[in-house]
Scaffold this motif. Sequence first.
Motif, PDB file in Angstrom:
ATOM      1  N   ALA A  88    -106.252  -7.228  66.409  1.00 45.09           N
ATOM      2  CA  ALA A  88    -106.308  -6.679  64.950  1.00 45.09           C
ATOM      3  C   ALA A  88    -107.866  -6.068  64.672  1.00 45.09           C
ATOM      4  O   ALA A  88    -107.888  -5.866  63.550  1.00 45.09           O
ATOM      5  CB  ALA A  88    -105.911  -7.628  64.073  1.00 45.09           C
ATOM      6  N   THR A  90    -110.791  -4.360  63.364  1.00 45.55           N
ATOM      7  CA  THR A  90    -110.900  -3.061  62.857  1.00 45.55           C
ATOM      8  C   THR A  90    -111.705  -2.281  63.544  1.00 45.55           C
ATOM      9  O   THR A  90    -112.649  -2.462  64.526  1.00 45.55           O
ATOM     10  CB  THR A  90    -111.406  -3.159  61.363  1.00 45.55           C
ATOM     11  N   ARG A 117    -105.146  -1.626  67.166  1.00 45.75           N
ATOM     12  CA  ARG A 117    -104.800  -0.812  66.022  1.00 45.75           C
ATOM     13  C   ARG A 117    -105.325   0.560  65.793  1.00 45.75           C
ATOM     14  O   ARG A 117    -104.758   1.395  65.691  1.00 45.75           O
ATOM     15  CB  ARG A 117    -104.440  -1.797  64.743  1.00 45.75           C
TER      16      ARG A 117
END
Length: 221
Positions: A88, A90, A117
């Motif tokens: 996850a 960023t 992601r």
Amino acid sequence: MICRMIDKLEINSTVVFTPHYSSSMSKRIIHSRTERANRFQDRVEEEFPEALSFLTSGELMVRGHFLKHMEQVRYPGTGWVLIEFGTAVTWIETLIQVRRIISKGYYPLIAHPERYRWCRRKRSRLIKLSKMGCGALVSARSLSFQKYASTARNLLRDGLCHAICSDAHSPRDYILDKKLEKKLEGFSRIPWSVITRTMPELILNDMKLPELPLLEQKKVL
Ligand SMILES: [Fe+2]
């Protein structure tokens, strides 16, 4: 398990063992894991004395503000370090961590970008990372996970990675053998020899990797 897997590899291959480390691990755990990895390499070298070469490095889960244990994951004799993040993570945090690692004089090899992601949303972000001096290594193991397989295939199709790694955790996982080569023929537009030999050789020789995508760089292919 390792014998059955190694038997399928081409002779003159180099196998790099990359046990997992985390930047939050204590020195004691790091030390005992490194010892075990080195003992493992010694054992395998005794068993396969000539046909293959073995190296031990590591894969570092990068978390938090402190850059620790980078030496554990340095590919021997090079500035390349294999790093991973939580899935996850960023895009901004990835950029910050990568910049910090580069500022310390290392060259980051991003493990299995297809699992992040930010990459699944926008694969071309790997172009920016490659311009910064990073390598991108797709994991063959991701091809077995429904969640990651299509991004892994698309990265190979679009030339948005430098190499494919087995990331073998068990005998069921892919290794870099004829079976995987055949599977990739269906969608990868980067030649097998480039992602399993040319690019890995650059890494092991402490050379820079070309900017992505590889497909436009005819001289490399
Ligand atoms: Fe990993």
